[in-house]
Design an enzyme around this catalytic site. Structure first.
Site, mmCIF file in Angstrom:
data_model
loop_
_atom_site.group_PDB
_atom_site.id
_atom_site.type_symbol
_atom_site.label_atom_id
_atom_site.label_comp_id
_atom_site.label_asym_id
_atom_site.label_seq_id
_atom_site.Cartn_x
_atom_site.Cartn_y
_atom_site.Cartn_z
ATOM 1 N N LYS A 60 0.832 -1.211 0.000
ATOM 2 C CA LYS A 60 0.000 0.000 0.000
ATOM 3 C C LYS A 60 0.867 1.262 0.000
ATOM 4 C CE LYS A 60 -3.505 -0.758 2.816
ATOM 5 N NZ LYS A 60 -4.412 -0.763 3.980
ATOM 6 N N LYS A 112 2.009 -4.195 10.959
ATOM 7 C CA LYS A 112 0.644 -4.284 11.485
ATOM 8 C C LYS A 112 0.691 -4.824 12.902
ATOM 9 C CE LYS A 112 -3.521 -3.602 9.773
ATOM 10 N NZ LYS A 112 -3.838 -2.687 8.664
ATOM 11 N N THR A 152 -9.810 7.269 4.865
ATOM 12 C CA THR A 152 -9.862 5.953 4.214
ATOM 13 C C THR A 152 -11.121 5.846 3.352
ATOM 14 O OG1 THR A 152 -8.755 5.102 6.182
ATOM 15 C CG2 THR A 152 -9.531 3.477 4.591
ATOM 16 N N ASN A 171 -15.936 3.054 10.461
ATOM 17 C CA ASN A 171 -15.371 4.315 9.967
ATOM 18 C C ASN A 171 -15.221 4.341 8.443
ATOM 19 O OD1 ASN A 171 -12.531 5.516 9.064
ATOM 20 N ND2 ASN A 171 -13.417 6.871 10.595
ATOM 21 N N SER A 190 -2.244 9.426 7.150
ATOM 22 C CA SER A 190 -1.348 9.214 8.293
ATOM 23 C C SER A 190 0.023 9.807 8.000
ATOM 24 C CB SER A 190 -1.174 7.721 8.572
ATOM 25 O OG SER A 190 -2.229 7.245 9.360
HETATM 26 N N1 GLU Z 1 -5.183 0.795 9.324
HETATM 27 C C1 GLU Z 1 -5.149 1.523 8.096
HETATM 28 C C2 GLU Z 1 -4.783 0.627 6.934
HETATM 29 O O1 GLU Z 1 -4.976 -0.573 6.974
HETATM 30 C C3 GLU Z 1 -4.273 2.754 8.198
HETATM 31 C C4 GLU Z 1 -2.837 2.498 8.502
HETATM 32 C C5 GLU Z 1 -2.062 3.740 8.875
HETATM 33 O O2 GLU Z 1 -2.610 4.824 8.832
HETATM 34 O O3 GLU Z 1 -0.897 3.570 9.190
HETATM 35 O O4 GLU Z 1 -4.379 1.076 5.906
#
Ligand code: GLU
Length: 428
Positions: free
Chosen positions: A95, A107, A191, A222, A362
């Site tokens: 990503k 993660k 998101t 969210n 972020s």
């Molecule tokens: N949890 C979100 C994702 O899966 C955001 C991750 C982040 O902002 O670091 O992309």
């Protein structure tokens, strides 16, 4: 998630191997990228409100940091497993690479059900999680963020613990913080809005007018809520949303032919995205079994819940009318379902493109925190739109040029950038 036979990490490794073959990657870089570079598994003792102690199992898994510090959310979920966190950490690497931000992938997770924990117990859990792993976190190492069933309050507790231990203020150490406490305007929306920015571009490609399209959404947390908000702003109609019902331990879909009213549904939804069933009925929603979200006669499906929600057993239930699936969740479509959709000409916008808006914002939050200068909301969302749109066109251009599924094009761009970074650093 733990689920009979389904293993997100094994699937992700198979996908990776297939892509590594197409890219003709060297063995060394393959071996490095097909598993996480570092893993932390630990027990977190938490003092409960009744004075007893409970031990929770926690993880932080860092997949790769060749392009920059690891980045990714932390989930609280009863079915969390080491393998689900491994898969999610890999998706984070792809990503960040795909949207071209200088971050790697990581993660975190805790096996727990926040529905059954008081606010104070959740605070103790957040602080305990940080205490176990703080040496491996930080703005230059690994930066957590919210994910499934975690929010800005959890992030602030984690940051406070990190700063207390480290003896300073490090606002770039965690993102998704509350606005006014180092958070970025637009992060909450990011998101879901990001999903709709790429969806908007995909609809242009298919020469479909967004204001004449209909959608059905899985999830009402969210990501789903903000995707719906922007989709409706663009004139689209959402006819159904589904969500988990904690009391009945099942999912329901809430259907309204004329389109759901987001404001009224939000009023009867708790913080975990559960809509109150009886009140929805009073408001004229038809309450259907949860799986019905994907059986609707709509143009667009937005799975925005968990992985493994479109699989070989339900993919055939998808209406012929559906033209696009925008993956708001991480890993919602299994490879078998993906193949079926591809041969039926359904455009699947892969998760690590469609839901990248959260991590892009972020990154903006980190930049703002580190420079101690905060941007207006329009500027944040405008920059987010640019990043998402650029990534979309890079992927679609390769998809067309090579005549391959969008997911493969996205993987090829993302993986080759990370492989290149590993080579440049002399890691492979
Ligand atoms: N949890 C979100 C994702 O899966 C955001 C991750 C982040 O902002 O670091 O992309």
């Amino acid at each position: 998630m733990a689920d009979d036979g389904y293993n997100a990490f094994e699937i992700e490794q198979e996908q990776f191997d297939r892509m590594a073959d197409s890219l003709e990657l060297d063995k060394s870089v393959r071996d490095l990228l097909r598993s996480p570079i570092r893993e932390y598994h630990f027990n977190i003792p938490v003092k409960m409100d009744d004075g007893t102690f409970r031990i929770f199992k926690g993880f932080r898994i860092q997949h790769n940091d060749a392009r920059g510090p690891c980045k990714g959310g932390i989930r609280f979920h009863p079915q969390e497993t080491a393998d689900s966190v491994r898969a999610l950490s890999m998706w984070m690497t792809w990503k960040c690479s795909l949207v071209n931000i200088p971050l790697g992938g990581g993660k975190g997770g805790v096996i727990c059900d926040p529905h059954n924990l008081s606010q104070r117990e959740q605070e103790n859990l957040c602080r305990g999680w940080v205490r176990q792993v703080y040496k491996n976190l930080g703005p230059d190492n690994d930066i957590p963020a919210p994910d499934v069933m975690t929010n800005s309050q959890h992030m602030l507790w984690m940051l406070d613990e990190y700063e207390a231990i480290s003896g300073g203020r490090y606002p770039g150490a965690i993102t998704g913080k509350p606005v006014g406490m180092g958070g970025s305007l637009g992060r909450t929306e990011a998101t879901g809005y990001g999903v709709v920015f790429v969806l908007r571009e995909a609809l242009k490609e298919l020469e479909m007018d967004i204001s004449k399209t209909t959608a059905s959404v899985q999830g009402f947390g969210n990501v789903a809520q903000y995707a719906i908000e922007l989709f409706i702003k663009y004139g689209g109609k959402v006819v159904s949303v589904s969500c988990w019902d904690q009391n009945d331990q099942t999912t329901y879909a809430f259907f309204k032919q004329d389109g759901i009213d987001l404001k009224e549904l939000r009023k009867i939804t708790n913080r975990y995205g559960t809509v109150e069933k009886s009140r929805a009925e009073e408001l004229g929603y038809k309450v259907l079994p949860g799986d019905d979200w994907l059986k609707q006669d709509v143009d667009i499906l937005i799975p925005a819940a968990l992985e493994n929600s479109i699989h070989k057993d339900n993919v055939k239930d998808i209406s012929n009318k559906v033209k696009i699936i925008a993956e708001g969740a991480n890993g919602p479509t299994t490879p078998e379902a993906d193949e079926h959709l591809y041969s039926n000409d359904v455009l699947v916008i892969p998760c690590f493109l469609a839901n990248a808006g959260g991590v892009v914002c972020s990154y903006f939050e980190q930049v703002q925190s580190n420079t101690n200068y905060f941007w207006p909301k329009d500027e944040v969302l405008g920059k987010l739109d640019d990043k998402m749109t650029d990534a979309y066109y890079a992927v679609i251009e390769l998809k067309k040029r090579r005549n391959i599924p969008m997911r493969d094009a996205a993987y090829m761009i993302a993986i080759s950038r990370v492989a290149e970074a590993c080579h440049l650093r002399g890691w492979a």
